[in-house]
Design a protein around this motif. Structure first.
Motif, mmCIF file in Angstrom:
data_model
loop_
_atom_site.group_PDB
_atom_site.id
_atom_site.type_symbol
_atom_site.label_atom_id
_atom_site.label_comp_id
_atom_site.label_asym_id
_atom_site.label_seq_id
_atom_site.Cartn_x
_atom_site.Cartn_y
_atom_site.Cartn_z
ATOM 1 N N TRP A 156 56.329 16.681 -19.554
ATOM 2 C CA TRP A 156 54.987 16.399 -18.991
ATOM 3 C C TRP A 156 54.749 17.819 -18.157
ATOM 4 C CZ3 TRP A 156 58.233 12.589 -19.798
ATOM 5 C CH2 TRP A 156 57.741 11.653 -20.050
ATOM 6 N N ILE A 159 53.147 19.276 -15.089
ATOM 7 C CA ILE A 159 52.794 18.745 -14.080
ATOM 8 C C ILE A 159 52.160 19.845 -12.624
ATOM 9 C CG2 ILE A 159 52.996 17.597 -11.666
ATOM 10 C CD1 ILE A 159 55.839 16.928 -13.136
ATOM 11 N N PHE A 201 52.417 21.527 -8.130
ATOM 12 C CA PHE A 201 52.916 20.586 -7.727
ATOM 13 C C PHE A 201 53.726 20.721 -6.708
ATOM 14 C CE2 PHE A 201 58.400 20.050 -6.998
ATOM 15 C CZ PHE A 201 58.354 19.067 -7.756
ATOM 16 N N LEU A 250 51.714 17.420 -4.269
ATOM 17 C CA LEU A 250 51.670 15.879 -4.825
ATOM 18 C C LEU A 250 52.150 15.283 -3.448
ATOM 19 C CD1 LEU A 250 54.174 16.377 -8.282
ATOM 20 C CD2 LEU A 250 51.094 16.070 -7.870
ATOM 21 N N VAL A 308 55.023 9.941 -4.680
ATOM 22 C CA VAL A 308 55.511 9.571 -5.809
ATOM 23 C C VAL A 308 54.538 10.290 -7.086
ATOM 24 C CG1 VAL A 308 54.140 7.548 -5.939
ATOM 25 C CG2 VAL A 308 56.339 8.083 -7.213
ATOM 26 N N TRP A 309 55.137 10.745 -8.273
ATOM 27 C CA TRP A 309 53.760 10.727 -9.198
ATOM 28 C C TRP A 309 54.544 10.049 -9.835
ATOM 29 C CZ3 TRP A 309 55.565 12.087 -14.195
ATOM 30 C CH2 TRP A 309 54.708 12.878 -15.055
ATOM 31 N N MET A 310 53.296 9.531 -10.920
ATOM 32 C CA MET A 310 54.374 8.642 -12.324
ATOM 33 C C MET A 310 53.404 9.200 -13.695
ATOM 34 S SD MET A 310 55.745 5.834 -10.815
ATOM 35 C CE MET A 310 55.104 3.792 -11.895
ATOM 36 N N SER A 311 54.360 8.696 -14.339
ATOM 37 C CA SER A 311 53.353 9.022 -15.770
ATOM 38 C C SER A 311 53.292 8.088 -16.565
ATOM 39 C CB SER A 311 55.118 9.751 -16.663
ATOM 40 O OG SER A 311 55.374 8.622 -17.406
ATOM 41 N N SER A 358 59.340 8.648 -13.109
ATOM 42 C CA SER A 358 58.598 8.453 -11.766
ATOM 43 C C SER A 358 59.228 10.323 -11.116
ATOM 44 C CB SER A 358 59.217 7.223 -10.822
ATOM 45 O OG SER A 358 58.435 5.663 -11.253
ATOM 46 N N TYR A 409 59.917 12.161 -7.446
ATOM 47 C CA TYR A 409 59.556 11.662 -6.328
ATOM 48 C C TYR A 409 59.950 13.467 -5.877
ATOM 49 C CZ TYR A 409 59.371 6.397 -6.051
ATOM 50 O OH TYR A 409 59.025 5.810 -6.337
ATOM 51 N N PRO A 410 58.798 13.802 -5.621
ATOM 52 C CA PRO A 410 58.965 15.480 -5.181
ATOM 53 C C PRO A 410 59.900 15.660 -3.785
ATOM 54 C CG PRO A 410 56.646 15.519 -5.852
ATOM 55 C CD PRO A 410 57.620 14.013 -5.530
#
Length: 254
Positions: free
Chosen positions: A167, A169, A172, A175, A178-181, A194, A196-197
């Motif tokens: 992936w 992103i 970044f 963000l 949380v970022w979800m695929s 999932s 979490y930056p």
């Protein structure tokens, strides 16, 4: 070893001329405990040449005709071996041992039950006029010889077939929490990533946290590797993880 006042529950045998007879191995008559037949096997000079020759070896052995038992039979027991102290009128007793008796291992016990030096010292009371008394207790934990009620088989034949997905992103630093695929398929299951930056739980504030999540309620066993690509050197930093169930977390420090 410990001492006990009470006599053994299941079996006692007095052996006369223990050493004078010159016998290297005693096999007692059968006795019944927990609906199975047993016997004691006693080696006055140890059961292994040289290694245990300074000790008396004592074993509990199944005496049943094992051909009459079901295929893949096994019997789990807690047993004690006893030696009577003829002066103190109590018993030297092995601490209860839990063992599994089965076709390939139908005998358990002690290669060094008591040293010959201690036994032969008449002041200790275990051997008097070359006579001694051994005993046994056997408590069966299961009464059915074949106790395996439920079996499970885990196949790892596909474990060596990797699944790899990347992936990219963008933005970044912008963000949220949380970022979800999107969902993806691997090894017949549905998964998501999932990220979490700024970290999550123990990684909050110091790590980037990445979770592999299984979609659905099924429990599976899996191993995975999380990688961050170095876009300057074109290599990857990985964090390898193997857990018995999901969710699985990998915290990658940045």
């Amino acid at each position: 070893m410990e001492t006990r006042e009470a006599s053994p529950t299941h079996f006692l045998i007095k052996i006369e001329s223990f050493y004078k007879s010159g016998i290297d191995k005693y096999e007692t008559k059968e006795f019944v405990a927990g609906e199975y037949k047993w016997r004691l096997i006693i080696y006055p000079n140890g059961d292994k040449i040289g290694k245990d020759c300074n000790y008396v070896s004592v074993y509990l052995a199944m005496a049943d005709d094992t051909n009459s038992l079901p295929e893949r039979w096994e019997v789990n027991v807690v047993f004690n071996i006893f030696l009577f102290n003829q002066i103190a009128a109590n018993y030297l007793c092995s601490l209860g041992r839990t063992r599994r008796f089965l076709a390939m291992k139908a005998q358990w016990g002690f290669s060094k039950f008591i040293s010959k030096k201690v036994l032969s010292d008449t002041s200790n009371g275990y051997l008097v006029d070359d006579n001694c008394v051994f005993g046994a207790e056997v408590f069966v934990l299961n009464r059915e010889p074949n106790i395996v009620k439920k079996q499970e088989c885990l196949s790892l034949k596909n474990a060596a077939i990797p699944y790899k997905r990347e992936w990219k992103i963008s933005e970044f630093s912008k963000l949220g929490h949380v970022w979800m695929s999107e969902e993806f398929s691997a090894a017949g299951q549905r998964w998501t990533i999932s990220l979490y930056p700024k970290g999550n739980l123990r990684g909050a504030g110091s790590h980037v946290s990445i979770y592999l999540r299984l979609v659905g309620s099924e429990r599976v066993q899996a191993g995975f590797t999380a990688l961050i690509k170095n876009q300057v050197n074109d290599d990857e930093q990985d964090r390898r993880t193997s857990k018995s169930q999901l969710d699985i977390v990998s915290n990658i420090k940045y």
